[in-house]
Design an enzyme around this catalytic site. Structure first.
Site, PDB file in Angstrom:
ATOM      1  N   LEU A  48       0.845  -1.193   0.000  1.00 39.52           N
ATOM      2  CA  LEU A  48       0.000   0.000   0.000  1.00 39.52           C
ATOM      3  C   LEU A  48       0.873   1.233   0.000  1.00 39.52           C
ATOM      4  O   LEU A  48       1.930   1.256   0.653  1.00 39.52           O
ATOM      5  CB  LEU A  48      -0.887   0.014   1.249  1.00 39.52           C
ATOM      6  CG  LEU A  48      -1.822  -1.179   1.444  1.00 39.52           C
ATOM      7  CD1 LEU A  48      -2.775  -0.901   2.591  1.00 39.52           C
ATOM      8  CD2 LEU A  48      -2.580  -1.506   0.175  1.00 39.52           C
ATOM      9  N   GLY A  93       1.029  -5.374   0.657  1.00 39.71           N
ATOM     10  CA  GLY A  93       0.039  -5.246  -0.419  1.00 39.71           C
ATOM     11  C   GLY A  93       0.526  -5.856  -1.730  1.00 39.71           C
ATOM     12  O   GLY A  93      -0.285  -6.245  -2.576  1.00 39.71           O
ATOM     13  N   ASN A  95       4.714  -7.824   6.165  1.00 48.23           N
ATOM     14  CA  ASN A  95       5.515  -7.188   7.227  1.00 48.23           C
ATOM     15  C   ASN A  95       4.726  -6.123   7.984  1.00 48.23           C
ATOM     16  O   ASN A  95       5.299  -5.264   8.655  1.00 48.23           O
ATOM     17  CB  ASN A  95       6.761  -6.525   6.605  1.00 48.23           C
ATOM     18  CG  ASN A  95       6.397  -5.317   5.773  1.00 48.23           C
ATOM     19  OD1 ASN A  95       5.256  -5.196   5.318  1.00 48.23           O
ATOM     20  ND2 ASN A  95       7.339  -4.409   5.577  1.00 48.23           N
ATOM     21  N   GLU A  96       3.381  -6.163   7.870  1.00 48.63           N
ATOM     22  CA  GLU A  96       2.547  -5.084   8.416  1.00 48.63           C
ATOM     23  C   GLU A  96       2.866  -4.732   9.863  1.00 48.63           C
ATOM     24  O   GLU A  96       2.848  -3.565  10.244  1.00 48.63           O
ATOM     25  CB  GLU A  96       1.058  -5.452   8.301  1.00 48.63           C
ATOM     26  CG  GLU A  96       0.463  -5.268   6.924  1.00 48.63           C
ATOM     27  CD  GLU A  96       0.714  -6.430   5.983  1.00 48.63           C
ATOM     28  OE1 GLU A  96       1.533  -7.304   6.305  1.00 48.63           O
ATOM     29  OE2 GLU A  96       0.091  -6.454   4.913  1.00 48.63           O
TER      30      GLU A  96
HETATM   31  C1  LIG Z   1      -4.494  -2.363   8.658  1.00 51.04           C
HETATM   32  C2  LIG Z   1      -3.869  -2.181   7.302  1.00 51.04           C
HETATM   33  C3  LIG Z   1      -3.203  -3.407   6.702  1.00 51.04           C
HETATM   34  C4  LIG Z   1      -2.921  -3.215   5.263  1.00 51.04           C
HETATM   35  C5  LIG Z   1      -2.273  -4.335   4.550  1.00 51.04           C
HETATM   36  C6  LIG Z   1      -1.153  -3.874   3.697  1.00 51.04           C
HETATM   37  C7  LIG Z   1      -0.273  -2.979   4.180  1.00 51.04           C
HETATM   38  C8  LIG Z   1       0.845  -2.471   3.359  1.00 51.04           C
HETATM   39  O1  LIG Z   1       1.067  -2.812   2.207  1.00 51.04           O
HETATM   40  S1  LIG Z   1       1.803  -1.299   4.134  1.00 51.04           S
HETATM   41  C9  LIG Z   1       3.223  -1.097   3.119  1.00 51.04           C
HETATM   42  C10 LIG Z   1       4.273  -2.119   3.481  1.00 51.04           C
HETATM   43  N1  LIG Z   1       5.413  -1.973   2.623  1.00 51.04           N
HETATM   44  C11 LIG Z   1       6.654  -1.819   3.066  1.00 51.04           C
HETATM   45  O2  LIG Z   1       6.925  -1.840   4.224  1.00 51.04           O
HETATM   46  C12 LIG Z   1       7.715  -1.634   2.000  1.00 51.04           C
HETATM   47  C13 LIG Z   1       8.509  -0.395   2.279  1.00 51.04           C
HETATM   48  N2  LIG Z   1       9.510  -0.205   1.257  1.00 51.04           N
HETATM   49  C14 LIG Z   1      10.695  -0.837   1.249  1.00 51.04           C
HETATM   50  O3  LIG Z   1      11.005  -1.676   2.058  1.00 51.04           O
HETATM   51  C15 LIG Z   1      11.638  -0.447   0.147  1.00 51.04           C
HETATM   52  O4  LIG Z   1      11.183   0.768  -0.405  1.00 51.04           O
HETATM   53  C16 LIG Z   1      11.762  -1.488  -0.976  1.00 51.04           C
HETATM   54  C17 LIG Z   1      12.532  -2.718  -0.451  1.00 51.04           C
HETATM   55  C18 LIG Z   1      10.419  -1.908  -1.528  1.00 51.04           C
HETATM   56  C19 LIG Z   1      12.580  -0.876  -2.156  1.00 51.04           C
HETATM   57  O5  LIG Z   1      13.811  -0.383  -1.662  1.00 51.04           O
HETATM   58  P1  LIG Z   1      14.647   0.647  -2.548  1.00 51.04           P
HETATM   59  O6  LIG Z   1      14.713   0.180  -3.944  1.00 51.04           O
HETATM   60  O7  LIG Z   1      15.919   0.895  -1.811  1.00 51.04           O
HETATM   61  O8  LIG Z   1      13.746   1.957  -2.609  1.00 51.04           O
HETATM   62  P2  LIG Z   1      13.525   3.042  -1.451  1.00 51.04           P
HETATM   63  O9  LIG Z   1      13.343   2.381  -0.139  1.00 51.04           O
HETATM   64  O10 LIG Z   1      14.586   4.079  -1.565  1.00 51.04           O
HETATM   65  O11 LIG Z   1      12.106   3.643  -1.865  1.00 51.04           O
HETATM   66  C20 LIG Z   1      11.979   4.575  -2.934  1.00 51.04           C
HETATM   67  C21 LIG Z   1      10.962   5.614  -2.510  1.00 51.04           C
HETATM   68  O12 LIG Z   1       9.697   4.987  -2.345  1.00 51.04           O
HETATM   69  C22 LIG Z   1       9.186   5.244  -1.049  1.00 51.04           C
HETATM   70  N3  LIG Z   1       8.393   4.074  -0.621  1.00 51.04           N
HETATM   71  C23 LIG Z   1       8.812   2.808  -0.480  1.00 51.04           C
HETATM   72  N4  LIG Z   1       7.811   2.023  -0.131  1.00 51.04           N
HETATM   73  C24 LIG Z   1       6.707   2.795  -0.043  1.00 51.04           C
HETATM   74  C25 LIG Z   1       5.334   2.539   0.268  1.00 51.04           C
HETATM   75  N5  LIG Z   1       4.868   1.318   0.567  1.00 51.04           N
HETATM   76  N6  LIG Z   1       4.489   3.580   0.265  1.00 51.04           N
HETATM   77  C26 LIG Z   1       4.908   4.826  -0.047  1.00 51.04           C
HETATM   78  N7  LIG Z   1       6.203   5.128  -0.358  1.00 51.04           N
HETATM   79  C27 LIG Z   1       7.078   4.116  -0.359  1.00 51.04           C
HETATM   80  C28 LIG Z   1      10.439   5.464  -0.201  1.00 51.04           C
HETATM   81  O13 LIG Z   1      10.117   6.172   0.971  1.00 51.04           O
HETATM   82  C29 LIG Z   1      11.285   6.253  -1.160  1.00 51.04           C
HETATM   83  O14 LIG Z   1      10.774   7.575  -1.175  1.00 51.04           O
HETATM   84  P3  LIG Z   1      11.763   8.833  -1.326  1.00 51.04           P
HETATM   85  O15 LIG Z   1      12.741   8.758  -0.170  1.00 51.04           O
HETATM   86  O16 LIG Z   1      10.881  10.029  -1.255  1.00 51.04           O
HETATM   87  O17 LIG Z   1      12.442   8.637  -2.656  1.00 51.04           O
END
Ligand SMILES: CCCCC/C=C/C(=O)SCCNC(=O)CCNC(=O)[C@H](O)C(C)(C)COP(=O)(O)OP(=O)(O)OC[C@H]1O[C@@H](n2cnc3c(N)ncnc32)[C@H](O)[C@@H]1OP(=O)(O)O
Length: 298
Positions: free
Chosen positions: A107, A152, A174-175
């Site tokens: 998400l 997600g 990993n929520e």
């Molecule tokens: C009750 C509700 C339950 C709902 C069920 C589902 C929940 C979810 O899906 S919550 C989201 C969980 N996801 C994560 O924890 C993933 C987080 N991201 C990462 O671990 C990493 O970004 C990566 C391994 C996916 C990729 O790593 P890398 O290639 O090194 O890229 P960056 O970490 O530098 O990320 C680039 C850029 O994107 C932003 N970002 C990453 N993930 C998300 C996200 N899920 N939502 C919004 N933004 C995200 C990150 O902050 C970077 O932003 P900037 O620093 O502005 O470039």
């Protein structure tokens, strides 16, 4: 190979973005201040190609940088699925990613940060609908997981019928690391693949499996080098399509019926829980810290 592109409709104006909900006739208008940030325009975020010869569509998720699932993006996916479902000649869909090393980072966390109650509710309903569509579609679905597949992201891959993944990436739920809890229907679809105990401990720990462990457990079906993932997905799709469509779909419906029944009876309560839980100050703090930690790792 004959390819056709499916146009997807987005309507924007200065102050409002109109977000048509899946299977609803009238679009809902939302204040633009609540749009989440994306480096990709809506038109670029989802690309659909259709190969008439194989009767297979490919849905390329291209919402850079990480295919974060925003309301608009989920809506686009949902509309595209519906179009493909209604395209009589289409028999299968491969879901792939146009983001480097990321299939889907889950998400878009911005959707949960200081949300308006209206948008939060629509966001969750749309996610529930999209999951149900994907989980029950008559189409054969293959996830071509060319990178990390988190929370997600795993919702999308685990709703598919078959998964091919590249090595050395992470996949799972990993929520809890964000201080939130995966919904029961997402947990069910993972549990259907890897069983109760593996789901329980990985859910409680927020553990992400390596591609190799995911293969061993059945969370994915094949691991092949990254540059071969899409080719393998296409080859596997062709093999799957040798099974008559209706018998395959009826078997899937039979196997997934309990999960769908549980989802339908619990979705309203699940929605209430989500919209009440996310705005809580303690949850907002944890989500905020998590976003900060993502940014500061650079
Ligand atoms: C009750 C509700 C339950 C709902 C069920 C589902 C929940 C979810 O899906 S919550 C989201 C969980 N996801 C994560 O924890 C993933 C987080 N991201 C990462 O671990 C990493 O970004 C990566 C391994 C996916 C990729 O790593 P890398 O290639 O090194 O890229 P960056 O970490 O530098 O990320 C680039 C850029 O994107 C932003 N970002 C990453 N993930 C998300 C996200 N899920 N939502 C919004 N933004 C995200 C990150 O902050 C970077 O932003 P900037 O620093 O502005 O470039």
């Amino acid at each position: 190979m004959t390819m056709r592109s499916f146009g997807l409709i987005r309507q924007c104006c200065n102050a409002l973005v109109r977000v048509p909900l899946a299977r609803e006739k009238s679009p809902v208008s939302l204040p633009i201040s609540h749009l989440s940030r994306s480096l990709t325009t809506a038109a670029e975020a989802l690309k659909i190609t259709y190969d008439e010869k194989s009767e297979v569509a490919t849905m390329h998720l291209c919402r850079k940088p990480v295919n974060g699932l925003s309301l608009e993006f989920i809506t686009q996916i949902s509309i595209a699925l519906e179009k493909l479902e209604n395209e009589r000649s289409c028999r299968g869909v491969i879901i792939s990613s146009g983001c480097d090393n990321v299939f889907c980072a889950g998400l878009d966390i911005n959707e949960m940060l200081r949300p308006t109650p209206e948008r939060l509710e629509i966001f969750w309903k749309t996610l529930q609908d999209m999951w149900l569509q994907l989980f029950t579609t008559r189409l054969m679905t293959v996830a071509a997981i060319t990178g990390h597949c988190i929370a997600g992201g795993c919702l999308i891959s685990s709703a598919c019928d078959h998964r091919v993944m590249a090595p050395n990436f992470k996949i799972g739920l990993n929520e809890v690391k964000l201080g939130i809890v995966a919904p029961f229907w997402l947990v069910d679809s993972v549990k259907n693949l890897i069983g109760y105990r593996q789901t329980e401990w990985s859910l409680m720990k927020g553990h992400l499996f390596s591609s190799e462990d995911a293969l061993r457990l059945g969370l994915v079906d094949k691991v092949v080098p990254q540059d071969q993932v899409v080719l393998q997905a296409e080859a596997d799709m062709a093999e799957w399509l040798q099974v008559p469509d209706s018998a395959r779909h009826l078997s899937k419906t039979l196997m997934r019926r309990d999960t769908v029944v549980r989802f339908r009876s619990g979705r309203e309560a699940d929605l209430k829980t989500f919209v009440n839980y996310i705005p809580k100050e303690s949850i907002q703090k944890t989500l905020h810290s998590y976003v900060e930690s993502l940014k500061s790792k650079k």
